[in-house]
Design an enzyme around this catalytic site. Structure first.
Site, PDB file in Angstrom:
ATOM      1  N   LYS A   1       1.424 -10.669   7.860  1.00 36.17           N
ATOM      2  CA  LYS A   1       2.408 -10.885   6.797  1.00 36.17           C
ATOM      3  C   LYS A   1       3.741 -11.408   7.322  1.00 36.17           C
ATOM      4  O   LYS A   1       4.541 -11.931   6.550  1.00 36.17           O
ATOM      5  CB  LYS A   1       2.619  -9.601   5.989  1.00 36.17           C
ATOM      6  CG  LYS A   1       1.430  -9.225   5.121  1.00 36.17           C
ATOM      7  CD  LYS A   1       1.735  -8.013   4.254  1.00 36.17           C
ATOM      8  CE  LYS A   1       0.590  -7.670   3.319  1.00 36.17           C
ATOM      9  NZ  LYS A   1      -0.542  -7.015   4.002  1.00 36.17           N
ATOM     10  N   HIS A   7       3.602 -11.510   1.751  1.00 35.61           N
ATOM     11  CA  HIS A   7       2.709 -10.562   1.091  1.00 35.61           C
ATOM     12  C   HIS A   7       2.195 -11.173  -0.213  1.00 35.61           C
ATOM     13  O   HIS A   7       2.935 -11.293  -1.192  1.00 35.61           O
ATOM     14  CB  HIS A   7       3.448  -9.254   0.813  1.00 35.61           C
ATOM     15  CG  HIS A   7       2.580  -8.148   0.317  1.00 35.61           C
ATOM     16  ND1 HIS A   7       1.227  -8.287   0.134  1.00 35.61           N
ATOM     17  CD2 HIS A   7       2.879  -6.868  -0.048  1.00 35.61           C
ATOM     18  CE1 HIS A   7       0.726  -7.142  -0.305  1.00 35.61           C
ATOM     19  NE2 HIS A   7       1.712  -6.273  -0.434  1.00 35.61           N
ATOM     20  N   GLU A   9       1.983   3.961   7.617  1.00 29.90           N
ATOM     21  CA  GLU A   9       0.745   3.386   8.132  1.00 29.90           C
ATOM     22  C   GLU A   9       0.637   3.591   9.641  1.00 29.90           C
ATOM     23  O   GLU A   9      -0.433   3.936  10.154  1.00 29.90           O
ATOM     24  CB  GLU A   9       0.652   1.906   7.800  1.00 29.90           C
ATOM     25  CG  GLU A   9      -0.655   1.286   8.260  1.00 29.90           C
ATOM     26  CD  GLU A   9      -0.821  -0.170   7.872  1.00 29.90           C
ATOM     27  OE1 GLU A   9      -1.951  -0.690   7.967  1.00 29.90           O
ATOM     28  OE2 GLU A   9       0.180  -0.805   7.477  1.00 29.90           O
ATOM     29  N   PHE A  51      -0.004  -0.377  -5.017  1.00 25.94           N
ATOM     30  CA  PHE A  51       0.608   0.452  -6.048  1.00 25.94           C
ATOM     31  C   PHE A  51      -0.474   1.240  -6.792  1.00 25.94           C
ATOM     32  O   PHE A  51      -1.607   0.774  -6.952  1.00 25.94           O
ATOM     33  CB  PHE A  51       1.381  -0.402  -7.043  1.00 25.94           C
ATOM     34  CG  PHE A  51       2.709  -0.908  -6.538  1.00 25.94           C
ATOM     35  CD1 PHE A  51       3.230  -0.490  -5.331  1.00 25.94           C
ATOM     36  CD2 PHE A  51       3.445  -1.811  -7.289  1.00 25.94           C
ATOM     37  CE1 PHE A  51       4.451  -0.958  -4.874  1.00 25.94           C
ATOM     38  CE2 PHE A  51       4.669  -2.284  -6.849  1.00 25.94           C
ATOM     39  CZ  PHE A  51       5.174  -1.863  -5.640  1.00 25.94           C
ATOM     40  N   CYS A  58      -2.354  -4.368  -4.485  1.00 26.71           N
ATOM     41  CA  CYS A  58      -2.356  -5.097  -3.217  1.00 26.71           C
ATOM     42  C   CYS A  58      -3.583  -4.819  -2.364  1.00 26.71           C
ATOM     43  O   CYS A  58      -3.729  -5.383  -1.279  1.00 26.71           O
ATOM     44  CB  CYS A  58      -1.081  -4.787  -2.439  1.00 26.71           C
ATOM     45  SG  CYS A  58       0.418  -5.232  -3.349  1.00 26.71           S
TER      46      CYS A  58
END
Length: 411
Positions: free
Chosen positions: A335, A340, A317, A399, A166
């Site tokens: 988003k 996403h 985050e 990931f 991502c």
């Protein structure tokens, strides 16, 4: 620090967007500013654990590209090609007259042509080898999107795809920036694309419990930083930027929308799918991007957060942003509108960050009704916030512990 003249800043001279929020930059930015969600029930996902997504429903590949070209491309390449054409046109560059050997293409993508792969696998199982298209490999292979964009505009310089999950789109822009700084290219077409709304991929994310289960109210499902978030809504889309050295853009009288002033990347080296619980990798990438830009944490006016709407990501985050930046920066996640889009997300969000800097407007985070009490940052909600943005940041995490961050400054 905006407008430094040491030759390291890179000009953004063109933008192109194809997302669930619309076809083209203008349509996308209007919907992002209005915080209008795009998630809906998708008939193509009927019967699955999760049957909602953010699909670019207005996109008609035959109309945009012509049937002859469209049938040869998987949707992830179709989206990228249309976005790239818009970005090049927006830049004012003419592919018929440029030196193609000095033009590079760097695009990010995570999964390749999954829809094609799944369809052709079905053909193989149901009808045998003779039913498999000879176009399977060039349609499904992850690298082909950069190749097709190069073919379309005669870009014969370096050509590659970055695959950092991502974070792919952001990694691509950072790599493109390096090609310009090194003098390898004079122009780079860069960004990211993804079109993996295929049954197996959606089911895989659902089985991981990564997706929102708010299927009865899809428009409210993607809700970054909200106390009631329960997962992300998977999406498709493409974002493309045209980058040049600032001096080159100025010499030809181009409009510089904003500058890419910093890039930082890191690895968590922690877990296949979960972020480092302390956000140490994300923090390293943020600090590296700021150092590369020559910017101090207290100079950051705006952050376009990764903000996936998952319980774990948003809290980690937010803690990192608070630790590094404090509460001065106005934070948003687009988003809530776009969903996403995996490997395309960072590029789409970089484009939105450029527009925010250019317009002096922080778009609101859609569906943010009540900020999670454990999140201690200034998240913009409900209505846009007007403010001068000299320094902005765009975060992407993926990931494998992939972290990539851009610093965008005003022209």
């Amino acid at each position: 620090m905006a407008g430094r003249d040491d030759g390291r800043d890179i000009a953004v001279t063109g933008l192109g967007l194809v997302t669930p929020a619309g076809i083209g930059v203008e349509a996308n930015w209007a919907r992002v500013r209005a915080a209008e969600p795009t998630a809906a029930v998708d008939p193509e996902l009927a019967g699955l654990i999760v049957d909602i997504d953010c699909r670019a429903g207005e996109f008609d590949a035959d109309a945009e590209l012509g049937k002859r070209l469209a049938w040869r491309l998987d949707r992830y390449a179709q989206l990228a090609l249309v976005a790239a054409r818009e970005a090049v046109k927006d830049s004012g560059l003419d592919p018929d007259s440029w030196n193609g050997a000095r033009v590079g293409v760097v695009l990010g993508n995570a999964l390749g042509g999954t829809a094609t792969y799944e369809r052709q696998t079905g053909n193989l199982l149901q009808e045998g080898p003779g039913a498999v298209s000879p176009m399977l490999v060039p349609m499904a292979a992850v690298n082909m999107v950069s190749g097709y964009v190069a073919m379309d505009c005669g870009a014969t310089g370096p050509n590659l795809v970055t695959a950092t999950a991502c974070a792919s789109g952001t990694t691509a822009i950072g790599t493109a920036r390096d090609l310009l700084r090194s003098g390898t290219c004079d122009v780079v077409i860069t960004g990211g694309t993804e079109a993996s709304l295929s049954p197996a991929i959606v089911t895989g994310f659902a089985r991981m419990k990564a997706l929102s289960r708010r299927t009865g109210n899809p428009a409210a499902a993607s809700r970054p930083f909200d106390a009631d978030r329960d997962g992300f809504v998977i999406a498709e889309g493409a974002g493309v930027l045209v980058l040049e050295r600032v001096a080159d853009a100025q010499a030809r009288g181009a409009r510089v929308r904003a500058r890419i002033s910093g890039y930082g990347a890191s690895a968590d080296a922690h877990h296949a799918t979960a972020p480092d619980p302390e956000g140490k990798g994300a923090e390293r990438a943020i600090r590296a991007a700021l150092a590369d830009a020559g910017a101090l944490p207290d100079e950051v006016d705006h952050v376009n957060a990764h903000g996936t709407s998952t319980p774990l990501n948003d809290v980690i985050e937010a803690r990192v942003l608070n630790r590094v930046l404090g509460q001065r920066a106005a934070v948003t996640s687009v988003k809530g509108v776009t969903g996403h889009s995996l490997g395309a997300a960072g590029a789409i969000e970089a484009a939105c960050t450029v527009l925010a800097v250019q317009e002096g407007l922080v778009p609101p985070t859609a569906n943010l009704d009540s900020v999670d009490p454990s999140i201690d940052i200034d998240v913009v909600a409900k209505i846009p916030r007007m403010r001068r943005i000299e320094v902005a940041m765009s975060n992407s995490f993926g990931f494998g512990g992939q972290n990539a961050v851009l610093v965008v400054t005003e022209a």
